[in-house]
Design an enzyme around this catalytic site. Structure first.
Site, mmCIF file in Angstrom:
data_model
loop_
_atom_site.group_PDB
_atom_site.id
_atom_site.type_symbol
_atom_site.label_atom_id
_atom_site.label_comp_id
_atom_site.label_asym_id
_atom_site.label_seq_id
_atom_site.Cartn_x
_atom_site.Cartn_y
_atom_site.Cartn_z
ATOM 1 N N LYS A 13 0.840 -1.212 0.000
ATOM 2 C CA LYS A 13 0.000 0.000 0.000
ATOM 3 C C LYS A 13 0.874 1.261 0.000
ATOM 4 O O LYS A 13 0.672 2.166 -0.808
ATOM 5 C CB LYS A 13 -0.911 0.033 1.244
ATOM 6 C CG LYS A 13 -1.811 -1.179 1.397
ATOM 7 C CD LYS A 13 -2.686 -1.070 2.631
ATOM 8 C CE LYS A 13 -1.942 -1.082 3.944
ATOM 9 N NZ LYS A 13 -1.278 -2.372 4.273
ATOM 10 N N ARG A 88 -9.542 1.189 8.994
ATOM 11 C CA ARG A 88 -9.115 -0.180 9.301
ATOM 12 C C ARG A 88 -10.165 -0.923 10.099
ATOM 13 O O ARG A 88 -9.963 -2.083 10.445
ATOM 14 C CB ARG A 88 -7.853 -0.108 10.135
ATOM 15 C CG ARG A 88 -6.595 -0.539 9.424
ATOM 16 C CD ARG A 88 -5.481 -0.305 10.399
ATOM 17 N NE ARG A 88 -4.311 -1.035 10.133
ATOM 18 C CZ ARG A 88 -3.278 -0.568 9.437
ATOM 19 N NH1 ARG A 88 -3.344 0.610 8.873
ATOM 20 N NH2 ARG A 88 -2.209 -1.287 9.322
ATOM 21 N N ARG A 122 11.904 -5.636 4.865
ATOM 22 C CA ARG A 122 11.699 -4.185 4.679
ATOM 23 C C ARG A 122 12.705 -3.372 5.490
ATOM 24 O O ARG A 122 13.017 -3.695 6.631
ATOM 25 C CB ARG A 122 10.280 -3.799 5.098
ATOM 26 C CG ARG A 122 10.070 -2.275 5.066
ATOM 27 C CD ARG A 122 8.640 -1.868 5.127
ATOM 28 N NE ARG A 122 7.933 -2.427 6.249
ATOM 29 C CZ ARG A 122 6.618 -2.325 6.407
ATOM 30 N NH1 ARG A 122 5.894 -1.688 5.502
ATOM 31 N NH2 ARG A 122 6.041 -2.855 7.449
ATOM 32 N N ARG A 155 11.455 -1.778 11.087
ATOM 33 C CA ARG A 155 10.348 -1.390 11.982
ATOM 34 C C ARG A 155 10.171 -2.429 13.080
ATOM 35 O O ARG A 155 10.218 -3.627 12.799
ATOM 36 C CB ARG A 155 9.049 -1.268 11.170
ATOM 37 C CG ARG A 155 8.833 0.115 10.599
ATOM 38 C CD ARG A 155 7.681 0.200 9.623
ATOM 39 N NE ARG A 155 6.436 -0.425 10.033
ATOM 40 C CZ ARG A 155 5.309 -0.383 9.329
ATOM 41 N NH1 ARG A 155 5.271 0.285 8.192
ATOM 42 N NH2 ARG A 155 4.218 -0.987 9.746
ATOM 43 N N ARG A 166 -0.272 -8.845 13.306
ATOM 44 C CA ARG A 166 -0.869 -7.875 12.372
ATOM 45 C C ARG A 166 -1.734 -8.592 11.340
ATOM 46 O O ARG A 166 -2.789 -8.078 10.937
ATOM 47 C CB ARG A 166 0.234 -7.071 11.680
ATOM 48 C CG ARG A 166 0.848 -6.027 12.603
ATOM 49 C CD ARG A 166 2.226 -5.625 12.163
ATOM 50 N NE ARG A 166 2.263 -4.952 10.895
ATOM 51 C CZ ARG A 166 3.344 -4.890 10.110
ATOM 52 N NH1 ARG A 166 4.458 -5.490 10.482
ATOM 53 N NH2 ARG A 166 3.305 -4.246 8.978
HETATM 54 P P1 AP5 Z 1 4.909 -1.589 1.943
HETATM 55 O O1 AP5 Z 1 4.595 -0.760 0.760
HETATM 56 O O2 AP5 Z 1 5.659 -0.962 3.053
HETATM 57 O O3 AP5 Z 1 3.597 -2.343 2.447
HETATM 58 P P2 AP5 Z 1 2.311 -1.784 3.200
HETATM 59 O O4 AP5 Z 1 1.117 -2.418 2.577
HETATM 60 O O5 AP5 Z 1 2.352 -0.297 3.279
HETATM 61 O O6 AP5 Z 1 2.531 -2.485 4.599
HETATM 62 P P3 AP5 Z 1 2.612 -1.874 6.067
HETATM 63 O O7 AP5 Z 1 3.373 -2.871 6.885
HETATM 64 O O8 AP5 Z 1 3.089 -0.473 6.066
HETATM 65 O O9 AP5 Z 1 1.143 -1.912 6.430
HETATM 66 P P4 AP5 Z 1 0.542 -1.933 7.792
HETATM 67 O O10 AP5 Z 1 -0.825 -1.793 7.360
HETATM 68 O O11 AP5 Z 1 0.863 -3.104 8.640
HETATM 69 O O12 AP5 Z 1 1.283 -0.729 8.555
HETATM 70 P P5 AP5 Z 1 0.864 0.777 8.788
HETATM 71 O O13 AP5 Z 1 2.072 1.597 8.735
HETATM 72 O O14 AP5 Z 1 -0.301 1.135 7.955
HETATM 73 O O15 AP5 Z 1 5.742 -2.858 1.418
HETATM 74 C C1 AP5 Z 1 6.315 -3.806 2.302
HETATM 75 C C2 AP5 Z 1 7.696 -4.237 1.786
HETATM 76 O O16 AP5 Z 1 7.567 -4.891 0.542
HETATM 77 C C3 AP5 Z 1 8.664 -3.081 1.548
HETATM 78 O O17 AP5 Z 1 9.959 -3.500 1.896
HETATM 79 C C4 AP5 Z 1 8.595 -2.821 0.048
HETATM 80 O O18 AP5 Z 1 9.828 -2.346 -0.449
HETATM 81 C C5 AP5 Z 1 8.258 -4.205 -0.489
HETATM 82 N N1 AP5 Z 1 7.347 -4.134 -1.634
HETATM 83 C C6 AP5 Z 1 6.208 -3.435 -1.706
HETATM 84 N N2 AP5 Z 1 5.587 -3.637 -2.876
HETATM 85 C C7 AP5 Z 1 6.358 -4.501 -3.560
HETATM 86 C C8 AP5 Z 1 6.236 -5.108 -4.820
HETATM 87 N N3 AP5 Z 1 5.184 -4.882 -5.638
HETATM 88 N N4 AP5 Z 1 7.196 -5.968 -5.201
HETATM 89 C C9 AP5 Z 1 8.242 -6.224 -4.393
HETATM 90 N N5 AP5 Z 1 8.410 -5.670 -3.173
HETATM 91 C C10 AP5 Z 1 7.477 -4.818 -2.742
HETATM 92 O O19 AP5 Z 1 0.353 0.691 10.312
HETATM 93 C C11 AP5 Z 1 1.247 0.440 11.357
HETATM 94 C C12 AP5 Z 1 0.504 0.412 12.673
HETATM 95 O O20 AP5 Z 1 -0.065 1.709 12.952
HETATM 96 C C13 AP5 Z 1 -0.689 -0.554 12.755
HETATM 97 O O21 AP5 Z 1 -0.283 -1.872 13.068
HETATM 98 C C14 AP5 Z 1 -1.501 0.097 13.893
HETATM 99 O O22 AP5 Z 1 -0.937 -0.154 15.140
HETATM 100 C C15 AP5 Z 1 -1.334 1.591 13.581
HETATM 101 N N6 AP5 Z 1 -2.367 2.079 12.660
HETATM 102 C C16 AP5 Z 1 -2.174 2.556 11.399
HETATM 103 N N7 AP5 Z 1 -3.344 2.905 10.832
HETATM 104 C C17 AP5 Z 1 -4.308 2.641 11.769
HETATM 105 C C18 AP5 Z 1 -5.718 2.761 11.765
HETATM 106 N N8 AP5 Z 1 -6.383 3.216 10.678
HETATM 107 N N9 AP5 Z 1 -6.381 2.386 12.871
HETATM 108 C C19 AP5 Z 1 -5.736 1.937 13.979
HETATM 109 N N10 AP5 Z 1 -4.394 1.770 14.034
HETATM 110 C C20 AP5 Z 1 -3.687 2.131 12.934
HETATM 111 MG MG MG Z 2 2.704 1.083 4.857
#
Ligand code: AP5
Ligand code: MG
Length: 214
Positions: A13, A88, A122, A155, A166
């Protein structure tokens, strides 16, 4: 266009949102990034949410919705935005519907095995937040950001136990949003497993089609 990017952790994402945001000239708003910035700056919000993020649990809905509502009031979001990782929960989706209109929800589909590989490899720049992957998107120099020369780190929630949690939190609390938005005819499914350049091209094509039908 007012867009939501949804999907499991590690689906890409953030990676794809930052590319599409540049292409369409609309801001990329990631609640995870907003929380990590608050943690880095040790603000009251950051101190409150630090252990929640490390465990992979969700931040309470009222806190998260308040932050998004404030962010969407900023001028740069007037002509569109990409919400990454929000909503979410159904409660968050309902709150969002009272704040703004949504034009499409891009749903990234990726198998668990690839998710675990992506998340455990990552790396993020401590300074500018740019994202890398040790195998799929390695920096030119190991451990160093190509953009700003900052130090790359893993992270805390990319530890294997937190990844498993997660994925479970996603299944129970977030995946019901897919049906919720499908009923509103807003879901755009995308295969998130090819390389990032291919996924970006696919998403742009689908968004062009969406814009033509609006
Ligand atoms: P990446 O693009 O970083 O993936 P992502 O989908 O953004 O995954 P996240 O881990 O960031 O999502 P998340 O939802 O767990 O975390 P968030 O920060 O939102 O890609 C991952 C890896 O793969 C990278 O190394 C990238 O280089 C590689 N990659 C990507 N695409 C690729 C491709 N096509 N091919 C090859 N490699 C690729 O949330 C973190 C925390 O914050 C949550 O756990 C929660 O505690 C809190 N939080 C955030 N939002 C909320 C909410 N709305 N409500 C409550 N708590 C929240
Ligand atoms: Mg992300």
């Amino acid at each position: 266009m007012n867009l939501i990017f949804t999907g499991p952790p590690g689906a890409g994402k953030g990676t794809i949102a930052s590319r599409i945001s540049e292409e369409l000239k609309i801001p990329h708003i990631s609640t995870g990034d907003l929380f990590r910035k608050a943690i880095k700056e040790k603000t009251p919000l950051g101190l409150r949410v630090e252990s929640i993020l490390a465990s992979g649990e969700l931040v309470p809905d009222d806190v998260t919705c308040g932050i998004v509502e404030e962010r969407l009031k900023l001028k740069d979001a007037v002509d569109g935005f990409i919400l990454d990782g929000f909503p979410r929960t159904i409660v968050q989706a309902e709150a969002l519907s009272g704040i703004t209109r949504i034009d499409g929800v891009v749903n990234f589909l990726v198998e668990d095995q690839l998710i675990i590989r992506r998340l455990s490899g990552r790396r993020i720049c401590r300074n500018c937040g740019a994202g890398y992957h040790v195998d799929f998107m390695p920096p030119k120099k190991e451990g160093i950001c190509d953009v700003c020369g900052g130090e790359l780190y893993t992270r805390p929630d990319d530890a294997i136990e937190a990844i498993q949690n997660r994925l479970e939190v996603y299944r129970v609390q977030t995946s019901p949003l897919i049906d919720y938005y499908r009923r509103k005819d807003l879901i755009i499914d995308v295969d998130g497993s090819p390389d990032a350049a291919s996924v970006t091209t696919d998403v742009l094509k689908l968004l062009t089609r969406l814009q033509a039908h609006r």
